[in-house]
Design a protein around this motif. Structure first.
Motif, PDB file in Angstrom:
ATOM      1  N   SER A   4      41.205  41.046  44.326  1.00  0.00           N
ATOM      2  CA  SER A   4      42.267  40.177  44.847  1.00  0.00           C
ATOM      3  C   SER A   4      42.693  39.160  43.799  1.00  0.00           C
ATOM      4  CB  SER A   4      41.775  39.444  46.100  1.00  0.00           C
ATOM      5  OG  SER A   4      41.425  40.346  47.117  1.00  0.00           O
ATOM      6  N   PHE A   5      41.723  38.622  43.085  1.00  0.00           N
ATOM      7  CA  PHE A   5      42.019  37.664  42.013  1.00  0.00           C
ATOM      8  C   PHE A   5      42.933  38.307  40.974  1.00  0.00           C
ATOM      9  CE2 PHE A   5      41.251  35.499  38.014  1.00  0.00           C
ATOM     10  CZ  PHE A   5      41.221  34.167  38.367  1.00  0.00           C
ATOM     11  N   ASN A   6      42.600  39.546  40.597  1.00  0.00           N
ATOM     12  CA  ASN A   6      43.427  40.256  39.624  1.00  0.00           C
ATOM     13  C   ASN A   6      44.850  40.459  40.129  1.00  0.00           C
ATOM     14  OD1 ASN A   6      41.474  40.433  37.712  1.00  0.00           O
ATOM     15  ND2 ASN A   6      41.302  42.654  37.715  1.00  0.00           N
ATOM     16  N   ALA A   7      44.973  40.815  41.414  1.00  0.00           N
ATOM     17  CA  ALA A   7      46.305  41.028  41.978  1.00  0.00           C
ATOM     18  C   ALA A   7      47.145  39.757  41.901  1.00  0.00           C
ATOM     19  CB  ALA A   7      46.188  41.508  43.423  1.00  0.00           C
ATOM     20  N   LEU A   8      46.509  38.614  42.178  1.00  0.00           N
ATOM     21  CA  LEU A   8      47.229  37.347  42.117  1.00  0.00           C
ATOM     22  C   LEU A   8      47.662  37.011  40.690  1.00  0.00           C
ATOM     23  CD1 LEU A   8      45.008  35.271  44.549  1.00  0.00           C
ATOM     24  CD2 LEU A   8      47.421  35.790  44.879  1.00  0.00           C
TER      25      LEU A   8
ATOM     26  N   ASN B  13      45.261  40.974  30.460  1.00  0.00           N
ATOM     27  CA  ASN B  13      44.363  42.116  30.588  1.00  0.00           C
ATOM     28  C   ASN B  13      43.552  41.996  31.873  1.00  0.00           C
ATOM     29  OD1 ASN B  13      41.463  43.294  30.104  1.00  0.00           O
ATOM     30  ND2 ASN B  13      42.825  44.415  28.722  1.00  0.00           N
ATOM     31  N   PRO B  14      43.508  43.048  32.718  1.00  0.00           N
ATOM     32  CA  PRO B  14      42.789  42.963  34.000  1.00  0.00           C
ATOM     33  C   PRO B  14      41.310  42.596  33.849  1.00  0.00           C
ATOM     34  CG  PRO B  14      44.185  44.907  33.954  1.00  0.00           C
ATOM     35  CD  PRO B  14      44.210  44.334  32.577  1.00  0.00           C
TER      36      PRO B  14
ATOM     37  N   ALA C  90      49.033  46.045  46.387  1.00  0.00           N
ATOM     38  CA  ALA C  90      48.148  44.913  46.108  1.00  0.00           C
ATOM     39  C   ALA C  90      48.931  43.650  45.744  1.00  0.00           C
ATOM     40  CB  ALA C  90      47.179  45.268  44.980  1.00  0.00           C
ATOM     41  N   LEU C  91      50.189  43.815  45.323  1.00  0.00           N
ATOM     42  CA  LEU C  91      51.007  42.672  44.908  1.00  0.00           C
ATOM     43  C   LEU C  91      51.898  42.145  46.027  1.00  0.00           C
ATOM     44  CD1 LEU C  91      52.157  43.902  41.366  1.00  0.00           C
ATOM     45  CD2 LEU C  91      50.117  42.582  41.975  1.00  0.00           C
TER      46      LEU C  91
END
Length: 467
Positions: A139-143, A151-152, A292-293
């Motif tokens: 979820s953090f990555n999506a935000l 970079n993810p 996810a976005l």
């Protein structure tokens, strides 16, 4: 989508508030008891903050919108199940937990059934919470990726660093205080976002007609067995999670703990409802968007830039807070059930506090490695899997330790945890998850094993009495 200056200002101000509150909460931490149990200082409000601050995170917001983008209303089961779990916690489990005199669920089990049972359930409990930390990192990555070309793997690493900072200063008290602030801002973000999505859609009727109602407005769109199992996994998973036990142990009185759990049960589901409306709206207007976005892109597109910055920072903190709260639970389990039992049985309180803080890093580091290897996975899949694992392995032994006590031998308790886990694994291998959640099989196997143990113990006692 790029951020502009008002976005950055709103986010910076919000993050600044959380940082200040987090550091300020550390002034009450005088020892390990304050760090993990709040020194029994908390009231109802802090219980609500701790429970909602950990339970309502990436899965409840970003993950719910992601699943709603694909399946609509059935995405509600995470927050709906979490709300039901809190009601059950308050009505049935708070007083037994507090009366046990234990600091962890595993201590309750090992107190009645020995160290082996405690270690087995400690390992499974930490693994279950670890899986949920992964969903927070996704979820953090999506935000982050919705607004910055980063970079993810680096993004996930930054998320880990923030989780450590979130909880390392204030422990359970800091988690509760920050949780209250987070809850207020999440209500603004999710509820306001949900109403805005309805308004932009032209009303519920327009949104209903824009999407296939058999899928997007069906609480069991993925099948009764799967969706009911998802809700069931939340109920058992929450009741079997160390962090929520710590929340109700941190209070001065039973009454405050019960009220805190019940209020949490009422407050959690509406946040999921807002995320669902956002996910459904984004499916209607952006059907080819990465699901996810859905939540962060909706905010950037439709909120005032300053409010959008506040909302994005709130979602970020929601994710970080949940991951941090789970890591605190893991650290408590490892400290009390592994370190104090097998490594150092009588450390100084200062050393115990530092060991607990250092052990926060272990589950977060493992979660980081797994997340980097599964960057494209579904966020809620990890959340549901996490809750199911805890429920299948821990719930029945915990209930036996609280109610049956000596009416069943430790061998059957150990076997019940192994049977629950084994049955779940077999269910997944046989692809039963396509029809219903293997959690049902796991809990049945665990409960049946304990039931057999009770029968055998009762039979032997009768024979001994007759003899």
């Amino acid at each position: 989508m790029g951020l502009i200056l008002p976005h950055i200002i709103g986010a910076a101000l919000t993050l600044g508030v959380f940082i200040i509150v987090g550091i300020f909460s550390g002034k009450w931490i005088k020892g390990s008891a304050d760090f993990s149990g709040g020194g029994k200082k908390a009231g109802t409000v802090l219980v609500v903050g701790t429970i909602t601050g950990t339970l309502v995170g990436g899965s409840s917001t970003v993950g719910t919108a992601q699943l709603a983008f694909n399946f609509g209303l059935s995405a509600w089961w995470f927050t709906l199940g979490g709300g039901i779990a809190c009601l059950v916690l308050g009505l049935l489990f708070v007083k037994p937990f507090r009366a046990s005199g234990c600091d962890t669920i595993q201590q309750i089990i090992s107190k009645e059934y020995g160290a082996t049972a405690g270690v087995i359930t400690a390992v499974s409990g930490t693994l279950g919470m670890l899986l949920n930390i992964i969903s927070q990192l996704l979820s953090f990555n999506a935000l982050v990726l919705s607004s910055a070309p980063i970079n993810p793997a680096l993004s996930a690493f930054i998320g880990i660093g923030l989780m450590v900072c979130y909880v390392a200063f204030g422990g359970i008290l800091g988690t509760g205080i920050l949780g209250i602030v987070k809850l207020l801002l999440l209500y603004f973000t999710a509820i306001a976002g949900g109403f805005l999505a309805l308004n932009l859609s032209g009303g519920f009727g327009v949104l209903y007609n824009a999407l296939p109602s058999g899928v997007f407005f069906n609480l069991f769109a993925r099948g009764v067995g799967i969706d009911a199992g998802a809700g069931f996994s939340l109920v058992l998973g929450v009741l079997s999670t160390q962090t929520y036990m710590q929340a109700v142990l941190a209070t001065k009185t039973d009454k405050a703990a019960v009220k805190g759990a019940l209020f949490s049960g009422v407050l959690i589901p509406p946040i999921g409802a807002g995320g669902i409306l956002i996910g459904q709206y984004m499916r209607a207007v952006h059907p080819y968007l990465n699901p996810a976005l859905a939540f962060p892109v909706f905010i950037i597109e439709n909120f005032h830039p300053l409010a959008a910055g506040v909302a994005l920072a709130t979602l970020l903190i929601a994710v970080v807070g949940t991951g941090a709260g789970l890591a605190l639970g893991v650290a408590s389990i490892l400290t009390n059930n592994i370190y104090l039992k097998f490594i150092n049985k009588s450390p100084s309180d200062k050393r115990k506090l530092w060991i607990m803080r250092l052990l926060l890093i272990l589950p977060l580091s493992i979660a980081l490695v797994i997340t980097v290897a599964n960057l494209d996975s579904v966020i809620l899949a990890w959340g549901f899997m996490s809750m199911a694992l805890r429920g299948a392995v821990l719930f029945i032994p915990m209930c036996a330790a609280l109610t049956l006590k000596t009416r069943v031998s430790s061998h059957y308790i150990i076997a019940s945890s192994i049977a629950g886990l084994g049955a779940m694994i077999v269910g997944h291998m046989l692809n039963i998850s396509a029809v219903f959640d293997p959690l049902f099989i796991g809990v049945f196997a665990s409960g049946l094993t304990v039931g057999i143990g009770v029968f055998v113990k009762s039979f032997k006692d009768r024979r001994r009495h007759i003899g």
